[in-house]
Scaffold this motif. Structure first.
Motif, PDB file in Angstrom:
ATOM      1  N   TRP A  14      31.226 -16.733  17.203  1.00  0.00           N
ATOM      2  CA  TRP A  14      32.551 -17.296  16.941  1.00  0.00           C
ATOM      3  C   TRP A  14      33.189 -16.712  15.686  1.00  0.00           C
ATOM      4  O   TRP A  14      34.372 -16.383  15.672  1.00  0.00           O
ATOM      5  CB  TRP A  14      32.469 -18.819  16.833  1.00  0.00           C
ATOM      6  N   THR A  29      37.044 -22.300  13.986  1.00  0.00           N
ATOM      7  CA  THR A  29      37.196 -23.658  14.509  1.00  0.00           C
ATOM      8  C   THR A  29      38.377 -23.731  15.470  1.00  0.00           C
ATOM      9  O   THR A  29      38.308 -24.414  16.490  1.00  0.00           O
ATOM     10  CB  THR A  29      37.404 -24.659  13.357  1.00  0.00           C
ATOM     11  N   ASP A  30      39.450 -23.021  15.158  1.00  0.00           N
ATOM     12  CA  ASP A  30      40.608 -22.986  16.047  1.00  0.00           C
ATOM     13  C   ASP A  30      40.254 -22.327  17.377  1.00  0.00           C
ATOM     14  O   ASP A  30      40.718 -22.753  18.436  1.00  0.00           O
ATOM     15  CB  ASP A  30      41.771 -22.248  15.385  1.00  0.00           C
ATOM     16  N   ILE A  32      37.204 -22.255  18.755  1.00  0.00           N
ATOM     17  CA  ILE A  32      36.313 -23.175  19.464  1.00  0.00           C
ATOM     18  C   ILE A  32      37.139 -24.281  20.121  1.00  0.00           C
ATOM     19  O   ILE A  32      36.923 -24.619  21.287  1.00  0.00           O
ATOM     20  CB  ILE A  32      35.246 -23.756  18.521  1.00  0.00           C
ATOM     21  N   ASP A  33      38.094 -24.828  19.392  1.00  0.00           N
ATOM     22  CA  ASP A  33      38.948 -25.888  19.937  1.00  0.00           C
ATOM     23  C   ASP A  33      39.758 -25.408  21.138  1.00  0.00           C
ATOM     24  O   ASP A  33      40.028 -26.170  22.058  1.00  0.00           O
ATOM     25  CB  ASP A  33      39.892 -26.434  18.867  1.00  0.00           C
ATOM     26  N   ALA A  34      40.157 -24.140  21.137  1.00  0.00           N
ATOM     27  CA  ALA A  34      40.942 -23.583  22.242  1.00  0.00           C
ATOM     28  C   ALA A  34      40.075 -23.199  23.441  1.00  0.00           C
ATOM     29  O   ALA A  34      40.610 -22.921  24.515  1.00  0.00           O
ATOM     30  CB  ALA A  34      41.719 -22.365  21.759  1.00  0.00           C
ATOM     31  N   PRO A  36      36.988 -25.009  24.770  1.00  0.00           N
ATOM     32  CA  PRO A  36      35.934 -26.035  24.803  1.00  0.00           C
ATOM     33  C   PRO A  36      34.833 -25.754  25.824  1.00  0.00           C
ATOM     34  O   PRO A  36      33.698 -26.175  25.633  1.00  0.00           O
ATOM     35  CB  PRO A  36      36.695 -27.320  25.131  1.00  0.00           C
ATOM     36  N   ARG A  39      32.044 -23.899  23.954  1.00  0.00           N
ATOM     37  CA  ARG A  39      31.713 -24.345  22.594  1.00  0.00           C
ATOM     38  C   ARG A  39      30.220 -24.348  22.280  1.00  0.00           C
ATOM     39  O   ARG A  39      29.842 -24.277  21.125  1.00  0.00           O
ATOM     40  CB  ARG A  39      32.362 -25.683  22.292  1.00  0.00           C
TER      41      ARG A  39
END
Length: 71
Positions: A14, A29-30, A32-34, A36, A39
């Protein structure tokens, strides 16, 4: 506007993807959030297509007040 994507290469993680697409590994983190669905992957195999969200760059606080944007 079409969604940007990134296709992983073997060994990507990542933070390395974030560095490649944004120039900053702290934005992982952005990513990973986009994405899921992916993840739980730590080290990517080749060929996974990730969505790359548009990130608005914050203004550096080192700019003097008269050079900062705002209302």
């Amino acid at each position: 506007m079409p969604t940007k994507t990134y296709t992983t290469i073997q060994g990507d993680m990542w933070d390395t993807v974030a560095y490649r697409v944004y120039g900053n590994e702290y934005l992982m983190t952005d990513l990973i959030d986009a994405n899921p669905r992916h993840r739980n992957i730590v080290v990517f195999p080749a060929g996974i297509q990730l969505s790359i969200p548009e990130i608005e760059s914050p203004e550096p606080m080192t700019l003097p007040p008269w050079k900062r944007g705002g209302s």
